[in-house]
Design an enzyme around this catalytic site. Structure first.
Site, PDB file in Angstrom:
ATOM      1  N   ARG A  72       0.828  -1.221   0.000  1.00 43.62           N
ATOM      2  CA  ARG A  72       0.000   0.000   0.000  1.00 43.62           C
ATOM      3  C   ARG A  72       0.854   1.260   0.000  1.00 43.62           C
ATOM      4  O   ARG A  72       0.454   2.304  -0.483  1.00 43.62           O
ATOM      5  CB  ARG A  72      -0.942  -0.020   1.221  1.00 43.62           C
ATOM      6  N   ASP A  85      -6.527  21.982 -10.082  1.00 44.73           N
ATOM      7  CA  ASP A  85      -6.879  20.808 -10.892  1.00 44.73           C
ATOM      8  C   ASP A  85      -6.458  21.110 -12.331  1.00 44.73           C
ATOM      9  O   ASP A  85      -6.997  21.998 -12.978  1.00 44.73           O
ATOM     10  CB  ASP A  85      -8.389  20.541 -10.793  1.00 44.73           C
TER      11      ASP A  85
HETATM   12  C1  LIG Z   1     -12.426  13.413 -14.695  1.00 45.54           C
HETATM   13  C2  LIG Z   1     -11.999  14.505 -13.800  1.00 45.54           C
HETATM   14  C3  LIG Z   1     -11.667  14.270 -12.461  1.00 45.54           C
HETATM   15  C4  LIG Z   1     -11.876  12.931 -11.814  1.00 45.54           C
HETATM   16  O1  LIG Z   1     -11.168  11.885 -12.382  1.00 45.54           O
HETATM   17  P1  LIG Z   1     -11.632  10.344 -12.237  1.00 45.54           P
HETATM   18  O2  LIG Z   1     -10.418   9.596 -12.566  1.00 45.54           O
HETATM   19  O3  LIG Z   1     -12.751  10.164 -13.203  1.00 45.54           O
HETATM   20  O4  LIG Z   1     -12.063  10.138 -10.825  1.00 45.54           O
HETATM   21  C5  LIG Z   1     -11.205  15.328 -11.706  1.00 45.54           C
HETATM   22  N1  LIG Z   1     -11.070  16.553 -12.234  1.00 45.54           N
HETATM   23  C6  LIG Z   1     -11.382  16.813 -13.517  1.00 45.54           C
HETATM   24  C7  LIG Z   1     -11.213  18.195 -14.035  1.00 45.54           C
HETATM   25  C8  LIG Z   1     -11.858  15.810 -14.338  1.00 45.54           C
HETATM   26  O5  LIG Z   1     -12.189  16.092 -15.596  1.00 45.54           O
END
Ligand SMILES: *Cc1c(COP(=O)(O)O)cnc(C)c1O
Length: 395
Positions: free
Chosen positions: A61, A186
């Protein structure tokens, strides 16, 4: 690396870096790719080694050489201090928020974030006694007016999910750092190749590796890359929460990395081509794509990005549901479904009306989000052209 190389691959051009980072062939009998380490138990040869806690690997992990290979490559690409892989992009979002937010805190989140990020803030952070305030993504340095003594972090996502508003990350980061407030970004749309939020002032970069890194719609993966200041809290939170990626998924991330540069170049080219073509259509009111010179966010995009990926949206002129259904249902090459970043083209209708709180929506007509895949662009345009013919016939 396999051969002596006095130039660190992280400092080479992206196309070269993605091919050479995170590999050490002669540590694996010359095989060019690192093997997939699967495992929970890791053996310690002696009592002394068990007690000294000096082994690089102690339990599955907590990491494997496959995980380290991808983490190190992503750290180098993002110009960070450390990367933590997660089981999904969403888990990267939640882990990063939990690493910093504490009971009594106030957090500022862009109104245009990935919608599940809002759910996490509104459901779980709220239960923990953390107050989320959503802000207009165009706020820039004006974010300072929203700071309170208990503001812990500012969360940015540029361009925004679904609607692609560009944020002035350097202006926001400068204001936040003057008050010792963390900045989380993000960066999923851009990938580590087309934007470097750490260099723009963010402390933490969050990405869904599920999208362009994996690139084939066959695995879920996420990662968090931190600067030196943020690496400890992220490591601590991820370890405490038991965050760990799957072995196979980690390998698929490493494999995707090798072709990331060429795939993104095609996604970019086809995306821009489709966006320009759609902009000229009489059925289309607006195209939301920061890579277009007509886009309100274009100047910021140009300043902070080295490329545009294949995801963008359009607003159609008002049209009845049956005509929209005729357009979407008959498409042969564009699949309708969530997620993106794979080799295939996608389209999905969306409506932010029910959840955005700091900005105004809806627009003048139905909204569609497109993902430009790796197909031939002429074929994609022919598919859309036939769709518009169906739409007109049903109107
Ligand atoms: C798709 C997405 C996520 C989440 O990703 P997953 O792997 O689907 O959980 C987070 N932020 C953005 C901007 C996304 O487009």
């Amino acid at each position: 690396m396999g051969k002596p190389d006095d130039q660190d691959p992280a400092h080479r051009a992206p196309a070269t870096a993605v091919v050479h980072l995170g590999r050490d062939p002669f540590a694996h009998h010359g095989f060019v790719n690192p093997p997939v380490y699967r495992g929970s138990t890791v053996l310690y040869p002696t009592l002394e080694s068990l007690e000294a806690k000096t082994q690089p690997y102690t339990y599955g992990r907590r990491g494997t050489p496959t995980v380290t290979a991808l983490q190190d490559a992503l750290t180098a690409l993002a110009g960070g201090a450390a990367t933590k892989l997660t089981a999904s992009g969403y888990q990267a979002v939640t882990t990063a928020l939990l690493a910093f937010a504490e009971t009594g805190d106030h957090v500022l989140v862009a109104d245009t974030v990935y919608e599940p990020t809002r759910q996490f803030c509104d459901y779980l952070l709220r239960r923990l006694g953390v107050e989320t305030q959503y802000y207009d993504p165009l706020i820039g340095a004006g974010i300072a007016a929203l700071f309170r003594p208990n503001t812990r972090l500012v969360y940015v996502e540029s361009p925004g999910s679904q609607t692609f508003e560009m944020q002035d990350i350097p202006a926001i980061a400068e204001a936040a750092h003057a008050k010792d407030i963390w900045v989380l970004a993000d960066n999923t749309w851009s990938s580590p190749l087309y934007c470097q939020p750490l260099a723009l002032g963010a402390d933490v970069v969050i990405e869904a590796g599920t999208k362009y890194l994996v690139g084939h719609a066959d695995a879920l993966l996420g990662f968090i890359t931190s600067n030196a200041r943020a690496a400890k809290p992220i490591e601590r939170a991820a370890g405490t929460l038991g965050v760990c990626p799957g072995s196979e998924e980690t390998f698929l991330g490493l494999r995707g990395l090798r072709t990331l540069d060429v795939r993104l170049a095609r996604h970019q080219e086809t995306g821009l081509h489709l966006a320009e073509w759609l902009r000229a259509r009489p059925e289309v009111a607006r195209v939301l794509h920061p890579g277009l010179s007509s886009d309100p966010g274009h100047a910021l995009w140009k300043r902070d990005h080295t490329g545009a990926t294949g995801l963008f949206s359009i607003i159609l002129k008002p049209v009845q549901k049956p005509a929209l259904a005729a357009f979407l249902d008959g498409l042969k090459l564009f699949g309708m479904g969530y997620s993106w970043g794979g080799y295939e083209s996608l389209v999905i209708p969306f409506d932010c009306t029910s959840y955005r709180t700091a900005t105004r929506w809806p627009p003048e007509g139905p909204a569609l989000r497109f993902h430009a895949g790796l197909e031939n662009v002429g074929d994609l345009i022919a598919d859309l052209d036939a769709g518009f013919a169906r739409l007109r016939a049903a109107s």
